[in-house]
Design an enzyme around this catalytic site. Structure first.
Site, PDB file in Angstrom:
ATOM      1  N   LYS A 116      61.763   4.797  42.145  1.00 43.24           N
ATOM      2  CA  LYS A 116      62.519   4.066  41.106  1.00 43.24           C
ATOM      3  C   LYS A 116      62.146   2.603  41.035  1.00 43.24           C
ATOM      4  O   LYS A 116      61.963   1.946  40.039  1.00 43.24           O
ATOM      5  CB  LYS A 116      63.870   4.318  41.662  1.00 43.24           C
ATOM      6  N   GLY A 164      70.411  12.256  43.250  1.00 37.73           N
ATOM      7  CA  GLY A 164      71.692  12.827  43.147  1.00 37.73           C
ATOM      8  C   GLY A 164      72.597  11.744  43.723  1.00 37.73           C
ATOM      9  O   GLY A 164      73.684  12.126  44.397  1.00 37.73           O
ATOM     10  N   GLY A 165      72.565  10.480  43.240  1.00 38.47           N
ATOM     11  CA  GLY A 165      73.706   9.727  43.793  1.00 38.47           C
ATOM     12  C   GLY A 165      73.499   9.009  45.316  1.00 38.47           C
ATOM     13  O   GLY A 165      74.307   8.353  45.661  1.00 38.47           O
ATOM     14  N   GLU A 200      69.551  -4.443  42.692  1.00 37.25           N
ATOM     15  CA  GLU A 200      70.031  -4.648  41.159  1.00 37.25           C
ATOM     16  C   GLU A 200      71.284  -5.112  41.095  1.00 37.25           C
ATOM     17  O   GLU A 200      72.256  -4.674  41.710  1.00 37.25           O
ATOM     18  CB  GLU A 200      69.603  -3.570  40.297  1.00 37.25           C
ATOM     19  N   GLU A 288      66.643   5.435  34.913  1.00 36.94           N
ATOM     20  CA  GLU A 288      65.621   6.454  35.475  1.00 36.94           C
ATOM     21  C   GLU A 288      65.365   7.094  34.388  1.00 36.94           C
ATOM     22  O   GLU A 288      65.886   7.499  33.419  1.00 36.94           O
ATOM     23  CB  GLU A 288      66.082   6.980  36.754  1.00 36.94           C
ATOM     24  N   ASN A 290      64.313  11.343  33.747  1.00 39.14           N
ATOM     25  CA  ASN A 290      64.203  12.820  34.394  1.00 39.14           C
ATOM     26  C   ASN A 290      62.960  13.562  33.934  1.00 39.14           C
ATOM     27  O   ASN A 290      62.986  13.800  32.493  1.00 39.14           O
ATOM     28  CB  ASN A 290      65.489  13.193  34.104  1.00 39.14           C
ATOM     29  N   ARG A 292      61.922  16.548  33.145  1.00 36.46           N
ATOM     30  CA  ARG A 292      62.346  18.051  33.107  1.00 36.46           C
ATOM     31  C   ARG A 292      63.146  18.149  32.098  1.00 36.46           C
ATOM     32  O   ARG A 292      63.558  17.185  31.558  1.00 36.46           O
ATOM     33  CB  ARG A 292      62.880  18.347  34.591  1.00 36.46           C
TER      34      ARG A 292
HETATM   35  P1  ADP Z   1      71.058  16.302  34.671  1.00 39.98           P
HETATM   36  O1  ADP Z   1      72.107  16.277  34.096  1.00 39.98           O
HETATM   37  O2  ADP Z   1      70.282  15.139  34.864  1.00 39.98           O
HETATM   38  O3  ADP Z   1      70.124  17.341  34.388  1.00 39.98           O
HETATM   39  P2  ADP Z   1      72.171  17.263  37.209  1.00 39.98           P
HETATM   40  O4  ADP Z   1      73.014  16.571  38.082  1.00 39.98           O
HETATM   41  O5  ADP Z   1      73.004  18.221  36.223  1.00 39.98           O
HETATM   42  O6  ADP Z   1      71.323  16.439  36.247  1.00 39.98           O
HETATM   43  O7  ADP Z   1      71.264  18.248  37.972  1.00 39.98           O
HETATM   44  C1  ADP Z   1      70.205  18.970  37.322  1.00 39.98           C
HETATM   45  C2  ADP Z   1      70.077  19.989  38.313  1.00 39.98           C
HETATM   46  O8  ADP Z   1      69.428  19.442  39.459  1.00 39.98           O
HETATM   47  C3  ADP Z   1      71.382  20.602  38.930  1.00 39.98           C
HETATM   48  O9  ADP Z   1      71.339  22.033  38.857  1.00 39.98           O
HETATM   49  C4  ADP Z   1      71.654  20.472  40.321  1.00 39.98           C
HETATM   50  O10 ADP Z   1      71.799  21.701  41.185  1.00 39.98           O
HETATM   51  C5  ADP Z   1      70.133  19.905  40.903  1.00 39.98           C
HETATM   52  N1  ADP Z   1      70.060  18.710  41.593  1.00 39.98           N
HETATM   53  C6  ADP Z   1      70.698  17.491  41.390  1.00 39.98           C
HETATM   54  N2  ADP Z   1      70.261  16.866  42.585  1.00 39.98           N
HETATM   55  C7  ADP Z   1      69.897  17.464  43.496  1.00 39.98           C
HETATM   56  C8  ADP Z   1      69.463  17.345  44.727  1.00 39.98           C
HETATM   57  N3  ADP Z   1      69.489  16.095  45.340  1.00 39.98           N
HETATM   58  N4  ADP Z   1      68.612  18.101  45.454  1.00 39.98           N
HETATM   59  C9  ADP Z   1      68.466  19.275  44.856  1.00 39.98           C
HETATM   60  N5  ADP Z   1      68.912  19.784  43.726  1.00 39.98           N
HETATM   61  C10 ADP Z   1      69.680  18.767  43.001  1.00 39.98           C
HETATM   62  P1  ADP Z   2      70.350   8.899  40.708  1.00 46.50           P
HETATM   63  O1  ADP Z   2      68.908   9.232  40.952  1.00 46.50           O
HETATM   64  O2  ADP Z   2      70.926   9.343  42.133  1.00 46.50           O
HETATM   65  O3  ADP Z   2      70.880   9.872  39.630  1.00 46.50           O
HETATM   66  P2  ADP Z   2      70.745   6.664  39.355  1.00 46.50           P
HETATM   67  O4  ADP Z   2      70.007   5.458  39.352  1.00 46.50           O
HETATM   68  O5  ADP Z   2      70.434   7.598  38.183  1.00 46.50           O
HETATM   69  O6  ADP Z   2      70.622   7.482  40.606  1.00 46.50           O
HETATM   70  O7  ADP Z   2      72.316   6.082  39.545  1.00 46.50           O
HETATM   71  C1  ADP Z   2      73.285   7.144  39.957  1.00 46.50           C
HETATM   72  C2  ADP Z   2      74.419   6.589  39.120  1.00 46.50           C
HETATM   73  O8  ADP Z   2      75.010   5.499  39.731  1.00 46.50           O
HETATM   74  C3  ADP Z   2      74.319   6.447  37.527  1.00 46.50           C
HETATM   75  O9  ADP Z   2      74.687   7.646  36.922  1.00 46.50           O
HETATM   76  C4  ADP Z   2      75.356   5.359  37.303  1.00 46.50           C
HETATM   77  O10 ADP Z   2      76.963   6.030  37.378  1.00 46.50           O
HETATM   78  C5  ADP Z   2      75.507   4.518  38.937  1.00 46.50           C
HETATM   79  N1  ADP Z   2      74.724   3.297  38.665  1.00 46.50           N
HETATM   80  C6  ADP Z   2      73.461   3.233  38.855  1.00 46.50           C
HETATM   81  N2  ADP Z   2      72.757   2.055  39.032  1.00 46.50           N
HETATM   82  C7  ADP Z   2      73.890   1.106  38.404  1.00 46.50           C
HETATM   83  C8  ADP Z   2      74.148  -0.152  38.413  1.00 46.50           C
HETATM   84  N3  ADP Z   2      73.132  -1.010  38.169  1.00 46.50           N
HETATM   85  N4  ADP Z   2      75.337  -0.669  38.076  1.00 46.50           N
HETATM   86  C9  ADP Z   2      76.425   0.368  37.941  1.00 46.50           C
HETATM   87  N5  ADP Z   2      76.240   1.470  38.059  1.00 46.50           N
HETATM   88  C10 ADP Z   2      75.147   2.070  38.385  1.00 46.50           C
HETATM   89 MG    MG Z   3      70.609   9.515  37.571  1.00 50.32          MG
END
Ligand code: ADP
Ligand code: ADP
Ligand code: MG
Length: 447
Positions: A116, A164-165, A200, A288, A290, A292
């Protein structure tokens, strides 16, 4: 043209890909774990291969077994779906070596976006707006302090390898910084084997709005408008819609252009999503990319009439995009609700088990993507999403009404689900007004 595709996934997305292949006259190979021997995807594909035990690491993440399944069935292409191996550049490189076509972006583009801090630096260079923060990795507390003082609190410490947060911590003042830094690093090391973090600015109550893109292997990139995914619980999307209630044609054009730039900056091809945070003043920031197909892709399909999975296959076949940016028309309003086997009254605890009865809603503008059937036993090993209910109406009011009717028709017996929670959400006054941000569902007790 590709003749046979192996689908390295399970559940509704595997089914979704199999259907697209069939429409295109392409043979399909399903892979399944021993826990999935009765799963629908394994039954409806032209061929099915068992690739290992129930645990994902033994089956759906088992690259050797998946490549062996390609070998014995003669499949020369893999569609990864989402989750599992879909964002593994290592696996993409293995496929390249074996002469297997990957239906997704190249390994280098994936790497450019996978880290990232790196991705942010690439976006800055490409002129895509990002959240203010450190220039790359932060290595010391002093450095963290001076950057945070400059951008102003609250700040987020974020794992560079995160997903995944995980590996994200908030600091509201300088006193919090040392603890946040240590906690984010510790979690990042534990989950990703890499403790690099960056800093950030914390954006207060933003919306999560993402742009779908399609890029062919000849340098053409288009965007297909946005999805508003602000209805999240603990960073997990619950309901997605398009258009976003706050969108304007001008903002869409600007965000679309930024997403296209982002894709071009890393030599991206195939389908992808660029996630942005949008603040109260409608400033948007790259978060970010994605690399896929996404869970919520049907929202864009219903809004544009474009079959994204077929497009992925056509792109991977080397064809130039047949759709031009000016051909993309967004019509009406689309909403998707994720139906999970979980108990909203019990802290959303996952509820695997046997589906004793199922009734799917239907009618004009109602779509359901699921691999569930009566008598199906939901395994405990995987994601607990069992269906996606998608409705399309002429405007947001009609879509909300349609979703209410569809949700109240939907029956799943034998396991707990979040259907009532989704019903409460689409009846909620703030939701109906379109007034919500990413913290909305965490603050609210809907049931
Ligand atoms: P998006 O909405 O961006 O597609 P999701 O949160 O729905 O992201 O995740 C997409 C898929 O990826 C889900 O089916 C979930 O099971 C899988 N996934 C998300 N985070 C992880 C993780 N940390 N490890 C393995 N699989 C994950
Ligand atoms: P991941 O790869 O784990 O999904 P993200 O960078 O997409 O990580 O961040 C996960 C979630 O955290 C976002 O969907 C948003 O809700 C929150 N978030 C991320 N960055 C910020 C930010 N700078 N300020 C506030 N919320 C944030
Ligand atoms: Mg995200």
């Amino acid at each position: 043209m590709i003749e046979k595709i192996l689908i390295a996934n399970r559940g509704e997305i595997a089914l979704r890909v199999i259907r697209a292949c069939r429409e295109l006259g392409i043979q399909t190979v399903a892979v399944y774990s021993t826990a999935d021997k009765n799963a629908l995807h394994a039954q409806i594909a032209d061929q099915s291969v068992c690739i290992g035990g129930p645990k994902s690491t033994d089956s759906y993440l088992n690259s050797r077994a998946i490549l062996a399944a390609c070998e014995i069935t003669g499949a020369r292409a893999i569609h990864p779906g989402f989750g599992f191996l879909s964002e593994s550049s290592r696996f993409v490189r293995l496929c390249d070596k074996c002469g297997i076509k990957w239906i997704g972006p190249g390994a280098d583009a994936m790497d450019a976006m996978g880290d990232k801090a790196n991705a942010k630096a690439t976006m800055i260079k490409a002129g895509v707006p990002v959240v203010r923060g450190s220039d790359g990795i932060v290595t010391s507390l002093d450095e963290a302090k001076s950057i945070s003082a400059e951008i102003g609190y609250p700040v987020l410490v974020k794992a560079s390898a995160g997903g995944g947060g995980r590996g994200i911590r908030r600091a509201d003042s300088e006193e919090d910084l040392e603890g946040a830094l240590a906690a984010a690093k510790e979690e990042a090391l534990r989950f990703f084997g890499n403790d690099e973090v960056y800093i950030e600015k914390f954006i207060v109550d933003p919306r999560h709005i993402e742009i779908q893109i399609l890029a062919d292997e000849h340098g053409n990139v288009i965007h297909l408008g946005e999805r508003d995914c602000s209805c999240q619980r603990r960073n997990q999307k619950v309901l997605e819609e398009s258009p976003s209630p706050i969108m304007t044609p001008e903002l869409r054009a600007k965000m679309g252009e930024a997403a296209v730039k982002a894709a071009k900056a890393c030599g991206y091809h195939n389908a992808g999503t660029v996630e942005f945070l949008v603040d109260k003043d409608r400033n948007f920031y790259f978060m970010e990319m994605n690399a896929r197909i996404q869970v919520e892709h049907p929202v864009t399909e219903m809004a544009t009439g474009i079959d994204l999975v077929k497009q992925q296959i056509l792109i991977a076949s080397g064809l130039p995009l047949s759709i031009k940016q000016e051909d993309v028309r967004l019509s009406g309003h689309t909403i998707e609700c994720r139906i999970n086997a979980e108990d909203p009254k019990n802290n959303f605890r996952p509820c695997p088990g046997k589906i004793e009865g199922i009734h799917a809603p239907g009618g004009f503008g109602v779509r359901i993507d699921t691999a569930a059937y009566q008598g199906y036993e939901i395994p405990q090993y995987y994601d607990n999403m069992i269906a996606k209910l998608i409705v399309h109406g002429c405007d947001r009011t009609e879509a909300i009404n349609k979703m209410r009717v569809a949700l109240s028709e939907m029956l799943i017996e034998g396991v707990q689900t979040n259907i009532d929670y989704q019903l409460a959400l689409v009846r909620d006054e703030e939701f109906i007004k379109g007034e919500f941000d990413i913290g909305f569902l965490n603050r609210k007790q809907l049931l």
